[in-house]
Design an enzyme around this catalytic site. Sequence first.
Site: not given
Length: 277
Positions: A162, A175
């Site tokens: 990401s 995350y």
Amino acid sequence: MTTANASRAAKPEDDTGPTPRPLTGRHALITGGNRGIGAAIARELADLGANITLAARDEAALQEQSQALSQRGDTAVACQTMDLRDAASITRGVAAARDELGPISILINNAGVAPAAPLAKLQLDSWRETFEINVQAAFLLSQAVLDDMQTQGFGRMINISSTAGLRGYPFVAAYVASKHALIGLTRALALELSKGPITVNAVCPGYAETEMAHNAIRNIQQSGKTEAEARAILTRGNPQGRLIQPDEVAATVGWLCQPSSASITGQAIAVAGGEVM
Ligand code: NDP
């Protein structure tokens, strides 16, 4: 589990048609392949000729994607229910995938979770689960398919990280940390395997139009924002001012999987409209 088109599983040397598909006969295992970015990657790799195993927990969604994929062409499609928090489930799922469609030559570590919480409220269980799914499973799966790739003389490991693996964001510490770790794993394995036939890369989408981004929009709305305002918060970091489409991520993955991308390894490639550069 269930196989669609299994009898049509092609061998690499079958690719004799007028428009050769460079992944013909290769077997790609895609975690989180039952929806979102994983489903888009499955379509892309099937269109490039690969036989596909979709892995996730939701069996009905797996069956639905598998059926849809098998309508697209003549590649073989199978699915495995797999819980990536559980090492035994991964071992079982990989063995069953290999039995069904042959040795695995492409591994897409795509499944991921993104819990949101401020530091003071972030629970240890949530931190652990995020690392189990986003990082530990990628390690275990890479290990499980290594011999297949070495034996075939061809391997592609692609980790869907990401932009959160390349920069920080508030309120998603687990995350962000896990996606940074996934890029670390990518770089370490790329170097370790660099003398052989396997490349290891990470693809780093910005906010993409999937259930995960829709959940983020709903979370922001809980602070009293409208849906349009919440969406604007997600897209403002992207200079192109929009959400990334899953097919755009899939196209980058497809490119990295091809034999012609053999010199690209250890990279973390942003698909994010210029959000990081
Ligand atoms: P979704 O939330 O739409 O899908 C997540 C996938 O992960 C599902 O297929 C889900 O299947 C699977 N999954 C979750 N937990 C487990 C588990 N314990 N075991 C097995 N499978 C599991 O995600 P996206 O398609 O949006 O994201 C795909 C990847 O892209 C993720 O790694 C995400 O971090 C990354 N990404 C996404 C962005 C976005 O904005 N959407 C931006 C940047 C990166 P099931 O529930 O059936 O198990």
